[in-house]
Design a protein around this motif. Sequence first.
Motif, mmCIF file in Angstrom:
data_model
loop_
_atom_site.group_PDB
_atom_site.id
_atom_site.type_symbol
_atom_site.label_atom_id
_atom_site.label_comp_id
_atom_site.label_asym_id
_atom_site.label_seq_id
_atom_site.Cartn_x
_atom_site.Cartn_y
_atom_site.Cartn_z
ATOM 1 N N ALA A 264 0.829 -1.211 0.000
ATOM 2 C CA ALA A 264 0.000 0.000 0.000
ATOM 3 C C ALA A 264 0.860 1.257 0.000
ATOM 4 C CB ALA A 264 -0.926 -0.011 1.218
ATOM 5 N N ALA A 265 1.994 1.221 0.686
ATOM 6 C CA ALA A 265 2.889 2.376 0.727
ATOM 7 C C ALA A 265 3.469 2.659 -0.660
ATOM 8 C CB ALA A 265 4.001 2.143 1.741
ATOM 9 N N ILE A 266 3.831 1.616 -1.385
ATOM 10 C CA ILE A 266 4.378 1.801 -2.737
ATOM 11 C C ILE A 266 3.326 2.413 -3.651
ATOM 12 C CG2 ILE A 266 5.297 0.595 -4.750
ATOM 13 C CD1 ILE A 266 6.501 -1.455 -2.801
ATOM 14 N N VAL A 267 2.097 1.914 -3.564
ATOM 15 C CA VAL A 267 1.016 2.446 -4.399
ATOM 16 C C VAL A 267 0.694 3.890 -4.000
ATOM 17 C CG1 VAL A 267 -1.417 2.190 -5.006
ATOM 18 C CG2 VAL A 267 0.043 0.176 -4.859
ATOM 19 N N ALA A 268 0.719 4.185 -2.712
ATOM 20 C CA ALA A 268 0.459 5.554 -2.254
ATOM 21 C C ALA A 268 1.509 6.520 -2.793
ATOM 22 C CB ALA A 268 0.430 5.594 -0.727
ATOM 23 N N ALA A 269 2.762 6.081 -2.845
ATOM 24 C CA ALA A 269 3.816 6.928 -3.403
ATOM 25 C C ALA A 269 3.595 7.179 -4.894
ATOM 26 C CB ALA A 269 5.179 6.287 -3.163
ATOM 27 N N LEU A 270 3.077 6.161 -5.599
ATOM 28 C CA LEU A 270 2.798 6.330 -7.017
ATOM 29 C C LEU A 270 1.646 7.292 -7.265
ATOM 30 C CD1 LEU A 270 3.046 2.753 -8.588
ATOM 31 C CD2 LEU A 270 4.582 4.677 -8.929
ATOM 32 N N LYS A 271 0.679 7.308 -6.387
ATOM 33 C CA LYS A 271 -0.541 8.082 -6.607
ATOM 34 C C LYS A 271 -0.428 9.524 -6.138
ATOM 35 C CE LYS A 271 -4.389 5.889 -5.524
ATOM 36 N NZ LYS A 271 -5.319 5.032 -4.737
ATOM 37 N N ASP A 272 0.684 9.879 -5.508
ATOM 38 C CA ASP A 272 0.777 11.252 -5.010
ATOM 39 C C ASP A 272 1.138 12.212 -6.149
ATOM 40 O OD1 ASP A 272 3.499 11.103 -5.491
ATOM 41 O OD2 ASP A 272 4.077 10.885 -3.399
ATOM 42 N N ASP A 273 1.341 13.468 -5.822
ATOM 43 C CA ASP A 273 1.618 14.485 -6.830
ATOM 44 C C ASP A 273 3.103 14.634 -7.130
ATOM 45 O OD1 ASP A 273 2.408 15.483 -4.441
ATOM 46 O OD2 ASP A 273 1.276 17.368 -4.567
ATOM 47 N N GLY A 274 3.890 13.661 -6.715
ATOM 48 C CA GLY A 274 5.323 13.727 -6.911
ATOM 49 C C GLY A 274 6.082 14.120 -5.667
ATOM 50 N N SER A 275 5.359 14.297 -4.559
ATOM 51 C CA SER A 275 6.009 14.739 -3.323
ATOM 52 C C SER A 275 6.941 13.681 -2.742
ATOM 53 C CB SER A 275 4.953 15.123 -2.282
ATOM 54 O OG SER A 275 4.093 14.023 -2.022
ATOM 55 N N SER A 276 6.772 12.417 -3.147
ATOM 56 C CA SER A 276 7.629 11.355 -2.619
ATOM 57 C C SER A 276 8.874 11.120 -3.468
ATOM 58 C CB SER A 276 6.833 10.045 -2.507
ATOM 59 O OG SER A 276 6.386 9.634 -3.788
ATOM 60 N N MET A 277 8.997 11.825 -4.564
ATOM 61 C CA MET A 277 10.138 11.604 -5.459
ATOM 62 C C MET A 277 11.429 12.090 -4.811
ATOM 63 S SD MET A 277 8.297 12.742 -9.039
ATOM 64 C CE MET A 277 9.640 12.271 -10.106
ATOM 65 N N GLY A 278 12.461 11.270 -4.919
ATOM 66 C CA GLY A 278 13.754 11.616 -4.356
ATOM 67 C C GLY A 278 13.854 11.414 -2.858
ATOM 68 N N LYS A 279 12.869 10.738 -2.259
ATOM 69 C CA LYS A 279 12.854 10.562 -0.804
ATOM 70 C C LYS A 279 12.995 9.091 -0.437
ATOM 71 C CE LYS A 279 10.017 14.677 0.028
ATOM 72 N NZ LYS A 279 8.737 15.192 0.545
ATOM 73 N N THR A 280 13.401 8.860 0.799
ATOM 74 C CA THR A 280 13.561 7.507 1.330
ATOM 75 C C THR A 280 12.598 7.319 2.498
ATOM 76 O OG1 THR A 280 15.894 7.407 0.680
ATOM 77 C CG2 THR A 280 15.164 5.886 2.403
ATOM 78 N N TYR A 281 11.840 6.233 2.458
ATOM 79 C CA TYR A 281 10.852 5.930 3.495
ATOM 80 C C TYR A 281 11.265 4.664 4.231
ATOM 81 C CZ TYR A 281 7.827 9.342 1.194
ATOM 82 O OH TYR A 281 7.308 10.496 0.668
ATOM 83 N N GLU A 282 11.194 4.709 5.550
ATOM 84 C CA GLU A 282 11.474 3.533 6.367
ATOM 85 C C GLU A 282 10.148 2.981 6.866
ATOM 86 O OE1 GLU A 282 14.442 4.227 9.327
ATOM 87 O OE2 GLU A 282 15.951 4.830 7.851
ATOM 88 N N LEU A 283 9.829 1.764 6.440
ATOM 89 C CA LEU A 283 8.509 1.175 6.670
ATOM 90 C C LEU A 283 8.594 0.091 7.732
ATOM 91 C CD1 LEU A 283 7.425 0.900 2.919
ATOM 92 C CD2 LEU A 283 7.113 2.823 4.492
ATOM 93 N N GLY A 284 8.429 0.482 8.969
ATOM 94 C CA GLY A 284 8.405 -0.467 10.076
ATOM 95 C C GLY A 284 7.013 -0.571 10.657
ATOM 96 N N GLY A 285 6.737 -1.663 11.322
ATOM 97 C CA GLY A 285 5.436 -1.849 11.956
ATOM 98 C C GLY A 285 5.238 -0.908 13.135
#
Length: 403
Positions: A264-285
């Motif tokens: 879901a996080a990967i899809v959310a990054a794809l659907k945004d307006d580009g705000s996630s481009m060039g960023k690193t996300y740490e996905l922990g529970g």
Amino acid sequence: MMQAVSRRLVQRPLAGETSICSSSSLRSLYGVSNHLNGSDNLRYSSSLATKGVGHLARKGTGGRSSVSGIVATVFGATGFLGRYLVQQLAKMGSQVLVPFRGSEDNPRHLKLMGDLGQVVPMKFDPRDEDSIKAVMAKANVVINLIGREYETRNFSFEEVNHHMAEKLALVAKEHGGIMRFIQVSCLGASVSSPSRMQRAKAAAEEAVLSALPEATVMRPATMIGTEDRILNPWAMFVKKYGFLPLIGGGTNKFQPVYVVDVAAAIVAALKDDGSSMGKTYELGGPDVFTPHDLAEIMFDMIREWPRYVKLPFPIAKAMAGPRDFMVNKVPFPLPSPQIFNLDQINALTTDTLVSDKALTFQDLDLVPHKLKGYPVEFLIQYRKGGPNFGSTVSEKIPTDFYN
């Protein structure tokens, strides 16, 4: 005779009909502007967003029979995370190109996740640049899930986790039409990590961002789910031997995450307006566990009495070492390591937690699931008397306990 007739019918239209090769047919096939096929209508027109792909959805209500405008090549789609990502992409009307290198049966289960013709398996060779270009040719999104926690005779840690990612990024850069590139790394990736895989993942991140500075990097923690590679091996080991070895005493800390949340996080990054481009996300529970804490949840779900054997790191490394020593010295493939994986044992010597200032699920407007209940319900298959065998701890508490 019949072939000659069929050729004449194709070449010569019947009376009152238009030719198959008419200009209107070509316009409908290739999307040339025409008031009849709707491409002049703003509702149905399609143009790539200058930043991200958040504005690509063009047709339908957003379901699997819609057209989202995303054509995603998902490398590693036949793996654990891949099936969940393909499902989430396909159900929103995206076309998913699935490169695979093994049997044609490997991607077969993915074709059912999308509408007819929307999930397209494509044979490729990860060492052949022309093959990579072919599976990436029609895509506007590339997602790299390729990775492996152990070495084989044919593929080293560095080739799988680093060099392949670098090659994909360079091909995507040369392509020119790739709007988004998402590199899936792992939590704990660092050039100073005791784990070779985590060092290779860190090198891959650097290589990808060097080629594509606007790429997005996802660092998921240990993923939990139906096909996972932590709770399943644990439960199988317990079912076979009656106890679970806790390497290093099971005291290191980590943040396992539900695999569906990572997709879901990967899809959310794809659907945004580009705000996630060039960023690193740490996905922990949402919760911090030790291996002992997670094993307690596993024992409770399979309804077995917890039995542990604490293994010091030197003994665990001695048990896992022979496979790593022999992997490139014998002329036949060795079994895949399950619990006694030397590289993972090295990774257990340090805590693997989300950094304090890192971007997380919350920055993608997502709330990850807690690892109790449904996310680990798949473990009921390991109950020795069937799914209804025994009772959980909560069911053993008498009802008058709460009075």
